[in-house]
Scaffold this active site. Structure first.
Site, PDB file in Angstrom:
ATOM      1  N   CYS A  54       0.875  -1.173   0.000  1.00 41.74           N
ATOM      2  CA  CYS A  54       0.000   0.000   0.000  1.00 41.74           C
ATOM      3  C   CYS A  54       0.914   1.226   0.000  1.00 41.74           C
ATOM      4  O   CYS A  54       2.136   1.096   0.045  1.00 41.74           O
ATOM      5  CB  CYS A  54      -1.001  -0.007   1.149  1.00 41.74           C
ATOM      6  N   CYS A  59      -1.825   1.153  -4.258  1.00 47.32           N
ATOM      7  CA  CYS A  59      -0.512   1.729  -4.577  1.00 47.32           C
ATOM      8  C   CYS A  59      -0.473   2.235  -6.010  1.00 47.32           C
ATOM      9  O   CYS A  59       0.542   2.740  -6.468  1.00 47.32           O
ATOM     10  CB  CYS A  59       0.631   0.754  -4.297  1.00 47.32           C
ATOM     11  N   CYS A  80       3.606  -0.123  -8.444  1.00 45.24           N
ATOM     12  CA  CYS A  80       4.014  -1.497  -8.220  1.00 45.24           C
ATOM     13  C   CYS A  80       4.569  -2.105  -9.516  1.00 45.24           C
ATOM     14  O   CYS A  80       3.860  -2.188 -10.512  1.00 45.24           O
ATOM     15  CB  CYS A  80       2.810  -2.308  -7.732  1.00 45.24           C
TER      16      CYS A  80
END
Length: 143
Positions: A13, A87, A91
């Site tokens: 996150c 996120c 990522c």
């Protein structure tokens, strides 16, 4: 002799201070050493959210000693499952990984009474994940 973990899971996150820390705490608690657990954030905070720590303490899981960590490509590459929780595009994506995005409310700035439903939603998803990992069994060594 303890057996090797059957899977590795990375929870991501933004601040690695709430959702991903609670998820990692639940997975470590429920799966034990059957699963390798990591968590990280695209912009890690200074500390784990105190309301998340308190909410987890209420269910018997202590995450007070956890420290937010920065997300690295190596952590993603070393994981079988990458579970993102807001996120965004931060990522990195590697082939052969299972990517899941869990839409969960961000507990940042909320009191423990508002964090409890987020905690409980995370627990249900973790229980389903553990069942999925257990059903899949150990990774094949004949690749």
């Amino acid at each position: 002799m303890p057996s090797a973990p059957t899977a590795s899971v990375l929870f991501v996150c933004v601040h690695n201070a709430g959702r991903s820390q609670m998820a990692a705490g639940f997975l470590s608690h429920l799966a034990g050493d059957r699963v390798e657990v990591r968590s990280a954030g695209s912009l890690p905070g200074d500390r784990v959210n105190p309301a998340a720590v308190e909410a987890m303490r209420e269910v018997g899981i202590d995450i007070s000693d956890r420290q937010p960590k920065v997300l690295t490509p190596e952590a993603v590459q070393a994981s079988d499952y990458v579970i993102t929780m807001g996120c965004g595009d931060a990522c990195p994506v590697f082939p052969g990984r299972t990517y899941l995005d869990w839409a969960l409310e961000d507990p940042a700035g909320k009191g423990v009474e508002s964090v409890r439903p987020i905690r409980d939603a995370i627990r249900s998803r973790i229980e389903a994940l553990v069942a999925e990992i257990d059903a899949a069994g150990p990774p094949s060594t004949t690749d």
